[in-house]
Motif scaffolding. Structure first.
Motif, PDB file in Angstrom:
ATOM      1  N   SER A  48       0.857  -1.180   0.000  1.00 62.90           N
ATOM      2  CA  SER A  48       0.000   0.000   0.000  1.00 62.90           C
ATOM      3  C   SER A  48       0.889   1.225   0.000  1.00 62.90           C
ATOM      4  O   SER A  48       2.113   1.121   0.036  1.00 62.90           O
ATOM      5  N   THR A  84      -7.425   1.191  -0.062  1.00 64.94           N
ATOM      6  CA  THR A  84      -6.489   0.690   0.948  1.00 64.94           C
ATOM      7  C   THR A  84      -5.972   1.761   1.910  1.00 64.94           C
ATOM      8  O   THR A  84      -5.169   1.458   2.793  1.00 64.94           O
ATOM      9  N   ASN A 229      -8.046  -4.149   4.890  1.00 66.57           N
ATOM     10  CA  ASN A 229      -9.360  -4.486   4.354  1.00 66.57           C
ATOM     11  C   ASN A 229      -9.924  -5.768   4.960  1.00 66.57           C
ATOM     12  O   ASN A 229     -10.977  -6.245   4.532  1.00 66.57           O
TER      13      ASN A 229
END
Ligand SMILES: Nc1nc2c(c(=O)[nH]1)N[C@H]1C(S)=C(S)[C@@H](COP(=O)(O)O)O[C@H]1N2
Ligand SMILES: [Mo]
Length: 325
Positions: A48, A84, A229
């Motif tokens: 991310s 994200t 997530n």
């Protein structure tokens, strides 16, 4: 109920964006695992914006097939970066960026799921054994948070109805509940007990769980779920407010009584069990008539059952929808 494959026209209005390329690639390759140009596209969530979020050795999920995905003409995939970095996952903190920033040390493998309660085949399974009998499908769904923001996310998941069937719920079982892992040493929010009572719990009526739209997701954008997530496995029920989508599941239980879900326990005047998206029933503190689609400037109208009335409306026939917040 008839489940349709997504139609070409459902995405015809997309502009050329990384999300559009992602979709085209899935359509032509038939499976994300074969994609040759994925690195160049830069849409795969290997990391991310905040650094390493994927477990070692994990990445793209091979063999994902296209599942039921119904988008409106103006729905576009939400950028992976937003999916994200703008999250609700109070185990990692209450700020939207906290889950992305604070979940780097969370270890979603090895992972076990305990299945118990009113079923003929209870047990504790390794995640791989839990997932293996099923085909992983891509499901592109709108997600509408009760806070009145929304996204469109390409999940990779398994139909929940098939999973439920495997464990053979008894006739007395009317509900299924799910619990998030408790691991305060890796989840800073859980070290502060005032945030929520841990573990986070959610549940569904068994016929809701059997609806073909309900999935347990193990990935998004073709790759394993990022920690923020809900790695490694979380619930996705797109016709309900986002808080029903319990993350990082370690327990699934079959019960006769309606489960007490976390947000209802926290604040019963504001949150209930059903939590079906309904633009005509306002939250006590704000309107639910419109929503802010992350990445868009203008608000859009919220749709009844988040646009999935055709698929799920019959589950609530005869119920007072105004009371099923
Ligand atoms: N365990 C757990 N699950 C959770 C939450 C949470 O705080 N803890 N937040 C919920 C809420 S309010 C939403 S909107 C969605 C957000 O999912 P996303 O961050 O993957 O978009 O997760 C849901 N699942
Ligand atoms: Mo939410």
């Amino acid at each position: 109920m008839l489940i349709r494959q997504k139609k070409k026209s459902d995405v015809a209005s997309y502009e050329i964006t990384p999300q559009k390329l992602y979709l085209d690639r899935r359509r032509f390759m038939g499976g994300i695992g074969l994609a040759a140009g994925s690195v160049a596209l830069g849409v795969m969530p290997r990391t991310s914006a905040h650094g390493a979020v994927l477990p070692p050795g994990a990445g793209e999920i091979p063999g994902i097939v296209n599942g039921y995905s119904k988008l409106g003409e103006k729905d576009e995939l939400t950028h992976l970066n937003a999916v994200t970095t703008y999250n609700n996952f109070y185990e990692f903190g209450t700020g939207k960026e906290d889950p992305g920033v604070n979940s780097g040390d969370f270890k979603p493998r090895p992972w076990q799921i305990k299945v118990d309660g009113l079923c003929a085949k209870p047990g504790t399974l390794d995640l791989d054994d839990f997932v293996k009998p099923h085909t992983i499908e891509e499901r592109i769904y709108r997600m509408r948070c009760v806070e009145a923001w929304s996204m469109v996310i390409p999940w990779a998941g398994i139909p929940l109805g098939d999973i439920v069937k495997r464990f053979e719920p008894l006739g007395s079982a009317k509900y299924v509940s799910f619990e998030t892992i408790v691991r305060p040493e890796e989840m800073p929010g859980q070290r502060r007990s005032h945030i929520l009572p841990w573990p986070y719990v959610e549940g569904l009526r068994l016929d809701e769980a059997a609806n073909p739209l309900a999935i347990l997701a193990v990935g998004l954008y073709g790759a394993v779920l990022p920690n923020q997530n809900g790695a490694p496995v979380r619930l996705v029920v797109p016709w309900k407010y986002g808080f029903k989508g319990v993350k990082s599941i370690v327990r699934m239980s079959f019960t006769e009584e309606e489960p007490k879900n976390t947000w209802q326990v926290m604040n019963p005047p504001e949150y209930g069990f059903y939590a079906n998206v309904n633009p005509t029933v306002d939250h006590p503190r704000w309107s639910q008539a419109t929503e802010r689609r992350i990445g868009e400037f203008f608000r859009r109208e919220t749709l009844m059952f988040n646009g999935y009335q055709e698929e799920v409306g019959q589950l609530y026939a005869g119920m007072d929808l105004a009371k099923n917040y």
